[in-house]
Design a protein around this motif. Structure first.
Motif, PDB file in Angstrom:
ATOM      1  N   LEU A 135      -0.698 -13.208   0.418  1.00  0.00           N
ATOM      2  CA  LEU A 135      -0.857 -12.384   1.619  1.00  0.00           C
ATOM      3  C   LEU A 135       0.368 -12.480   2.526  1.00  0.00           C
ATOM      4  CD1 LEU A 135      -4.610 -13.046   2.510  1.00  0.00           C
ATOM      5  CD2 LEU A 135      -3.608 -11.067   1.365  1.00  0.00           C
ATOM      6  N   ILE A 136       0.966 -13.672   2.602  1.00  0.00           N
ATOM      7  CA  ILE A 136       2.178 -13.822   3.424  1.00  0.00           C
ATOM      8  C   ILE A 136       3.309 -12.951   2.879  1.00  0.00           C
ATOM      9  CG2 ILE A 136       3.992 -15.440   4.105  1.00  0.00           C
ATOM     10  CD1 ILE A 136       1.849 -17.598   4.191  1.00  0.00           C
ATOM     11  N   PHE A 137       3.501 -12.974   1.568  1.00  0.00           N
ATOM     12  CA  PHE A 137       4.556 -12.160   0.957  1.00  0.00           C
ATOM     13  C   PHE A 137       4.275 -10.672   1.173  1.00  0.00           C
ATOM     14  CE2 PHE A 137       5.249 -15.775  -2.267  1.00  0.00           C
ATOM     15  CZ  PHE A 137       6.089 -16.423  -1.381  1.00  0.00           C
ATOM     16  N   GLU A 138       2.993 -10.297   1.142  1.00  0.00           N
ATOM     17  CA  GLU A 138       2.650  -8.892   1.354  1.00  0.00           C
ATOM     18  C   GLU A 138       2.935  -8.479   2.795  1.00  0.00           C
ATOM     19  OE1 GLU A 138       1.508  -5.081   0.616  1.00  0.00           O
ATOM     20  OE2 GLU A 138       1.735  -6.679  -0.866  1.00  0.00           O
ATOM     21  N   PHE A 139       2.607  -9.343   3.754  1.00  0.00           N
ATOM     22  CA  PHE A 139       2.842  -9.008   5.158  1.00  0.00           C
ATOM     23  C   PHE A 139       4.328  -8.966   5.496  1.00  0.00           C
ATOM     24  CE2 PHE A 139      -1.531 -10.943   6.171  1.00  0.00           C
ATOM     25  CZ  PHE A 139      -2.137  -9.719   5.917  1.00  0.00           C
ATOM     26  N   PRO A 159       5.951  -5.336   3.293  1.00  0.00           N
ATOM     27  CA  PRO A 159       4.918  -4.295   3.145  1.00  0.00           C
ATOM     28  C   PRO A 159       5.279  -3.294   2.055  1.00  0.00           C
ATOM     29  CG  PRO A 159       5.512  -4.628   5.466  1.00  0.00           C
ATOM     30  CD  PRO A 159       6.529  -5.377   4.652  1.00  0.00           C
ATOM     31  N   GLY A 160       4.255  -2.950   1.270  1.00  0.00           N
ATOM     32  CA  GLY A 160       4.464  -1.986   0.202  1.00  0.00           C
ATOM     33  C   GLY A 160       4.629  -2.611  -1.162  1.00  0.00           C
ATOM     34  N   ALA A 161       4.779  -3.945  -1.223  1.00  0.00           N
ATOM     35  CA  ALA A 161       4.912  -4.599  -2.529  1.00  0.00           C
ATOM     36  C   ALA A 161       3.618  -4.497  -3.319  1.00  0.00           C
ATOM     37  CB  ALA A 161       5.304  -6.065  -2.356  1.00  0.00           C
ATOM     38  N   VAL A 162       2.472  -4.466  -2.655  1.00  0.00           N
ATOM     39  CA  VAL A 162       1.130  -4.248  -3.210  1.00  0.00           C
ATOM     40  C   VAL A 162       0.665  -5.407  -4.095  1.00  0.00           C
ATOM     41  CG1 VAL A 162      -0.361  -2.733  -4.566  1.00  0.00           C
ATOM     42  CG2 VAL A 162       1.420  -1.755  -3.103  1.00  0.00           C
ATOM     43  N   ALA A 163       1.420  -5.731  -5.144  1.00  0.00           N
ATOM     44  CA  ALA A 163       0.984  -6.756  -6.105  1.00  0.00           C
ATOM     45  C   ALA A 163       0.687  -8.105  -5.438  1.00  0.00           C
ATOM     46  CB  ALA A 163       2.017  -6.917  -7.210  1.00  0.00           C
ATOM     47  N   PRO A 164       1.587  -8.657  -4.585  1.00  0.00           N
ATOM     48  CA  PRO A 164       1.250  -9.940  -3.949  1.00  0.00           C
ATOM     49  C   PRO A 164      -0.021  -9.871  -3.113  1.00  0.00           C
ATOM     50  CG  PRO A 164       3.580  -9.448  -3.681  1.00  0.00           C
ATOM     51  CD  PRO A 164       2.945  -8.224  -4.232  1.00  0.00           C
ATOM     52  N   GLY A 165      -0.236  -8.755  -2.421  1.00  0.00           N
ATOM     53  CA  GLY A 165      -1.439  -8.613  -1.608  1.00  0.00           C
ATOM     54  C   GLY A 165      -2.701  -8.556  -2.441  1.00  0.00           C
ATOM     55  N   VAL A 166      -2.666  -7.802  -3.544  1.00  0.00           N
ATOM     56  CA  VAL A 166      -3.845  -7.666  -4.410  1.00  0.00           C
ATOM     57  C   VAL A 166      -4.172  -9.003  -5.074  1.00  0.00           C
ATOM     58  CG1 VAL A 166      -4.742  -6.565  -6.489  1.00  0.00           C
ATOM     59  CG2 VAL A 166      -3.487  -5.213  -4.815  1.00  0.00           C
TER      60      VAL A 166
END
Length: 456
Positions: free
Chosen positions: A273-277, A280-287
């Motif tokens: 979640l930190i990498f996604e925040f 933004p737009g990377a998607v994969a780290p957030g998912v």
């Protein structure tokens, strides 16, 4: 004519039901078998619960519970015992295969079954409750040895004595219910005694020794057991045996309910979640991070955890994240200390297969600190370097005067023509530097003296 057709149709339905192979009158009863192989935990509880439900729905003659376990969590063990005692289908406990064992929690579960058996070359016992979870005490502490309670035991053993007495009461009650040796059960709890299969038969801990499932069903045949408050005579000789395999969810549960795996999942989730925040737009780290975080929290919810320990671990991770973006020594060291203390306090109770491993927690803390320091290094370097974009990047930039009249004119900067102003006279061809920018107008000044202000 219509009534005749209806009557004919009803007669056909009744005839089909009478000869149907799925009718209860003509169906052959079976013995279902479920194997608990490994530590007793939430996955084992779910597996046994589903097996008992399946046996009840299929009206199975018996459910064979095959055990090969080193023990596990007390909470899961008690849930399994409650399921066995409430089962509408007789449960035969069978310690197998040869070389297997039913240690610790497995002994209590075997005592709870309606019929208990072991394969040759197996053993059971060592049912002493393990130490309560929490911060490890210092061995050989003289202060602890000097403090005694009313019974003469060290003060630190008071809680352990309560847990042991509770375990003795449980195994004695199960022994009385099933007509087994309660004295040896107490010995297994207080002295960690163990028995081989033949010795367990002689001590009247089990009902018989069986080499395989066929012999198990043959020896169980004709025995009278009490099932859900009623007496039932087992008719098991020659029954076909069907094995119930655990589904994908139980297999997943067995993996993620390891507390070390759960902690790793939470760490992966937080950093995802930190990498996604931050990107933004990377998607994969957030998912991936969200899935791992939810799985980790779900697993911890099934375990007997100390929420203070969990809060300390998350606080340590938060400190390390802040350390990464605002480098200090205090936050970094405090984060590692909070993470390690929380790990030590995480589990309320520990059991075989359910203990925090410092071989996992130590490297996880070191990796977290390393990532924080690495990120902090890049942040610190970025702060020290001059900005490379925007108005800040224009300050100090060398430019050339293209034309000038009065206190303003045009200059060549970065290959583009800009409006400029200055507090001193300038000449076309002079080399100056930018001191400020406002509304796309540059403020310039001479860089040095001599040769029309050119740089020496």
């Amino acid at each position: 004519m219509s009534i005749a057709r209806v009557a004919l149709f009803a007669a056909a339905l009744m005839a089909a039901a009478a000869v149907s192979p799925f009718s209860s009158a003509g169906s052959e009863r079976v013995a279902l078998s479920v194997a608990i192989d490994g530590a007793i935990g939430p996955a084992s509880t779910r597996q046994l619960e589903e097996a008992i439900d399946a046996a009840a729905k299929r009206d199975a003659a018996v459910l064979i519970l095959q055990l090969d376990t080193p023990g596990g969590l007390v909470t899961s063990m008690r849930e399994m015992i409650a399921d066995i005692l409430a089962s509408p289908v007789p449960v035969i406990g069978y310690v197998a295969p040869s070389g297997g064992h039913a240690a610790s929690a497995g002994t209590y579960i075997l005592y709870a079954t309606h019929v208990a058996a072991m394969a040759p070359g197996t053993n059971l016992g060592a049912a002493t409750p393990v130490e309560l979870g929490g911060l490890p005490s210092l061995p050989g502490s003289e202060k602890d040895k000097d403090q005694k309670d009313a019974t003469g035991r060290p003060a630190g053993d008071a809680m352990m004595a309560k847990v042991t007495n509770d375990a003795v009461a449980l195994i004695r009650s199960l022994a009385e219910m099933r007509g087994r040796n309660g004295d040896w059960g107490e010995k297994a709890v207080r002295e960690a005694a163990s028995l081989s299969a033949n010795a367990a038969l002689q001590e009247h801990v089990i009902d018989f020794v069986a080499r395989d499932t066929a012999e198990l069903l043959q020896l169980a045949d004709g025995r009278t057991v009490e099932v859900a408050g009623r007496k039932e005579v087992l008719a098991t000789k020659g029954l076909p045996v069907e094995t119930l395999e655990p589904g994908w969810f139980i297999r997943l549960l067995a993996v993620i309910t390891d507390p070390n795996t759960a902690i790793i999942l939470i760490l992966v989730g937080v950093y995802g979640l930190i990498f996604e925040f931050t990107s933004p737009g990377a998607v994969a780290p957030g998912v991936i991070g969200t899935i791992c975080l939810v799985l980790g929290l779900y697993a911890l919810n099934l375990l007997p955890i100390n929420y203070t320990g969990l809060a300390l671990m998350l606080l340590g991770v938060a400190f390390l994240i802040i350390e990464a973006f605002n480098p200090t020594v205090v936050l970094g060291l405090g984060g590692v200390a909070a993470f390690l203390l929380g790990s030590a306090m995480l589990l309320k109770v520990e059991g075989p297969g359910f203990a925090m491993s410092w071989a996992v927690i130590g490297p996880a803390a070191a990796l977290t600190l390393g990532l924080a320091l690495l990120t902090g290094t890049y942040v610190w370097a970025a702060r020290r370097n001059p900005p490379r974009v925007g108005g800040e990047a224009m300050r100090g930039l060398p430019v050339e005067i293209l034309d000038w009249q009065g206190g303003e004119g045009h200059v060549l900067a970065l290959g583009e023509r800009w409006r400029a102003k200055a507090g001193e006279p300038m000449q076309p061809g002079d080399h100056v530097e930018v001191t400020d920018i406002s509304d796309l107008v540059l403020t310039v000044r001479r860089r040095g003296a001599g040769n029309n202000g050119a740089i020496k």
